[in-house]
Design an enzyme around this catalytic site. Sequence first.
Site, PDB file in Angstrom:
ATOM      1  N   SER A 133       0.820  -1.223   0.000  1.00 51.87           N
ATOM      2  CA  SER A 133       0.000   0.000   0.000  1.00 51.87           C
ATOM      3  C   SER A 133       0.851   1.269   0.000  1.00 51.87           C
ATOM      4  O   SER A 133       1.961   1.291   0.549  1.00 51.87           O
ATOM      5  CB  SER A 133      -0.883  -0.009   1.245  1.00 51.87           C
ATOM      6  OG  SER A 133      -1.476   1.239   1.449  1.00 51.87           O
ATOM      7  N   TYR A 157      -2.063   5.446  -4.044  1.00 51.57           N
ATOM      8  CA  TYR A 157      -3.102   6.448  -3.797  1.00 51.57           C
ATOM      9  C   TYR A 157      -2.610   7.686  -4.533  1.00 51.57           C
ATOM     10  O   TYR A 157      -1.551   8.237  -4.198  1.00 51.57           O
ATOM     11  CB  TYR A 157      -3.282   6.712  -2.301  1.00 51.57           C
ATOM     12  CG  TYR A 157      -4.200   5.705  -1.637  1.00 51.57           C
ATOM     13  CD1 TYR A 157      -5.431   5.375  -2.195  1.00 51.57           C
ATOM     14  CD2 TYR A 157      -3.851   5.106  -0.428  1.00 51.57           C
ATOM     15  CE1 TYR A 157      -6.282   4.459  -1.587  1.00 51.57           C
ATOM     16  CE2 TYR A 157      -4.705   4.184   0.180  1.00 51.57           C
ATOM     17  CZ  TYR A 157      -5.913   3.874  -0.402  1.00 51.57           C
ATOM     18  OH  TYR A 157      -6.751   2.962   0.199  1.00 51.57           O
ATOM     19  N   THR A 183      -5.625   2.844  -6.991  1.00 51.03           N
ATOM     20  CA  THR A 183      -6.940   2.723  -6.346  1.00 51.03           C
ATOM     21  C   THR A 183      -7.754   3.973  -6.628  1.00 51.03           C
ATOM     22  O   THR A 183      -7.384   5.076  -6.203  1.00 51.03           O
ATOM     23  CB  THR A 183      -6.750   2.507  -4.828  1.00 51.03           C
ATOM     24  OG1 THR A 183      -5.966   1.325  -4.655  1.00 51.03           O
ATOM     25  CG2 THR A 183      -8.073   2.341  -4.113  1.00 51.03           C
ATOM     26  N   LYS A 265      -8.028  -0.143  -9.647  1.00 48.08           N
ATOM     27  CA  LYS A 265      -8.748  -0.866  -8.584  1.00 48.08           C
ATOM     28  C   LYS A 265      -9.979  -0.071  -8.167  1.00 48.08           C
ATOM     29  O   LYS A 265      -9.892   1.145  -7.959  1.00 48.08           O
ATOM     30  CB  LYS A 265      -7.820  -1.064  -7.389  1.00 48.08           C
ATOM     31  CG  LYS A 265      -8.451  -1.727  -6.169  1.00 48.08           C
ATOM     32  CD  LYS A 265      -7.390  -2.109  -5.151  1.00 48.08           C
ATOM     33  CE  LYS A 265      -7.939  -2.814  -3.934  1.00 48.08           C
ATOM     34  NZ  LYS A 265      -8.388  -1.901  -2.895  1.00 48.08           N
ATOM     35  N   HIS A 289     -13.725  -2.143  -2.162  1.00 49.46           N
ATOM     36  CA  HIS A 289     -12.821  -1.779  -1.072  1.00 49.46           C
ATOM     37  C   HIS A 289     -13.278  -2.439   0.229  1.00 49.46           C
ATOM     38  O   HIS A 289     -13.158  -1.880   1.316  1.00 49.46           O
ATOM     39  CB  HIS A 289     -12.803  -0.247  -0.916  1.00 49.46           C
ATOM     40  CG  HIS A 289     -11.493   0.330  -0.459  1.00 49.46           C
ATOM     41  ND1 HIS A 289     -10.708   1.096  -1.270  1.00 49.46           N
ATOM     42  CD2 HIS A 289     -10.854   0.283   0.727  1.00 49.46           C
ATOM     43  CE1 HIS A 289      -9.630   1.493  -0.592  1.00 49.46           C
ATOM     44  NE2 HIS A 289      -9.703   1.010   0.614  1.00 49.46           N
TER      45      HIS A 289
END
Length: 400
Positions: A133, A157, A183, A265, A289
């Site tokens: 992440s 992100y 994402t 995503k 999510h």
Amino acid sequence: MTPDTPDYGPDRQAEVYLNGMLEDERPEFPVSYEDLEKRAREELSEEAFAYVAGGAGSESTVAANDRAFDAWQIVPRIMRDISERDLSVDLFGREYPAPVMLAPIGVQSILHEEAELAVARAASEFGVPMVCSSVSSYSMEAVSDELGESPGWFQLYWSSDRDVAASFLERAEAAGYEAVVVTLDTPKMGWRERDIELGYLPFLEAQGLKNYFEDPAFRERLEVDPRDDEEAAIASWQACFGDASLTWDDLEWLQAQTDLPIVVKGVLHPDDAREAVERGVDGMVVSNHGGRQVDGAIPALEALPDVVDAVADATAADRDVPVLFDSGIRRGSDVIRAIALGADAVLLGRPYALGLGIGGEDGVSAVLENLLADLDLTVGLSGCASLDEIDRSTIRRAER
Ligand code: FNR
């Protein structure tokens, strides 16, 4: 034992039963998802457990994700020589031993001090790819070091500060990650009632911000080192975490920043799937999510067949755009149902996070070992010797 062992599931089963019979020993960690959650609730802080288990609003989508699997039932076939099973899958030119990856899960330090490092070690034990992440507790470089030769993908992100986004991509490529998962369902975080009731957001304690605090472009935004003024650094992170102004036209910018395959995503609508393919993405993850963003959103499994059809429709004959899936994978039979509905592979989320919380690396290993053994056995007992043999005829809609 790794999942490419020809009799992986039965071997694991035999090991457990023999330990029970000869040594009077039971598995150290819970096997069922329900018991994993129960143990984690007992052992984790109230805040950490709420952060992992919770979802948006009334959590109706978290519950719907689980129920969606019951709406599809496997119709096992017999007499098909399943003496050896091959669960391997090919994604972006690399072969993986099973159609299972570890989903990006941020701030793992709230679960265990070794966080992503422990997860990377467990993933590499099985050759299962780990998606690191953007908000990992150790830096993406440290996680990649721990992965060694084992495959890693990086989850982005997309920061509203383009220099930060570009820098993350550059670092991910340099660190050896093999794909970028961007994402797109989280330009802002959802309304999560449990966290709001506890007044708890781990990032505000500077957890999960290592990638930012060590990033040269992010540090440009600050007047002093994050260690000297943590509050200012956290505020700067809050100001640039996501970009709510993004539209499909921005994708071209992202594609120009990296040579890695880009996987989007958070796709749930077939029109978004079509658009993504037309814009040249390399793959996508059908995901809500884990019900953490839009309460009342469609279960991801319900969205999957329409997305798969749209992707097939929009993809030229000489292109392959894999469709991955997450949100609700708990057991081997869930993986089979997602594959039957057209997914190429699945991402495992909460189960491994809970494993980390209760047992660090060993806890994650146990979760993976059990899931892969269950998958191997259940694929075979459904009458399939490889993933190619799992298709829409493997399942049917349950009668209500
Ligand atoms: C997530 N998820 C997530 N997704 C992402 O793209 N970046 C992230 O940093 C995180 N962080 C995160 C933290 C926690 C605690 C959870 C539970 C989830 C979403 C994750 O990748 C995946 O989509 C869901 O976990 C899938 O749902 P289930 O199967 O875990 O219920």
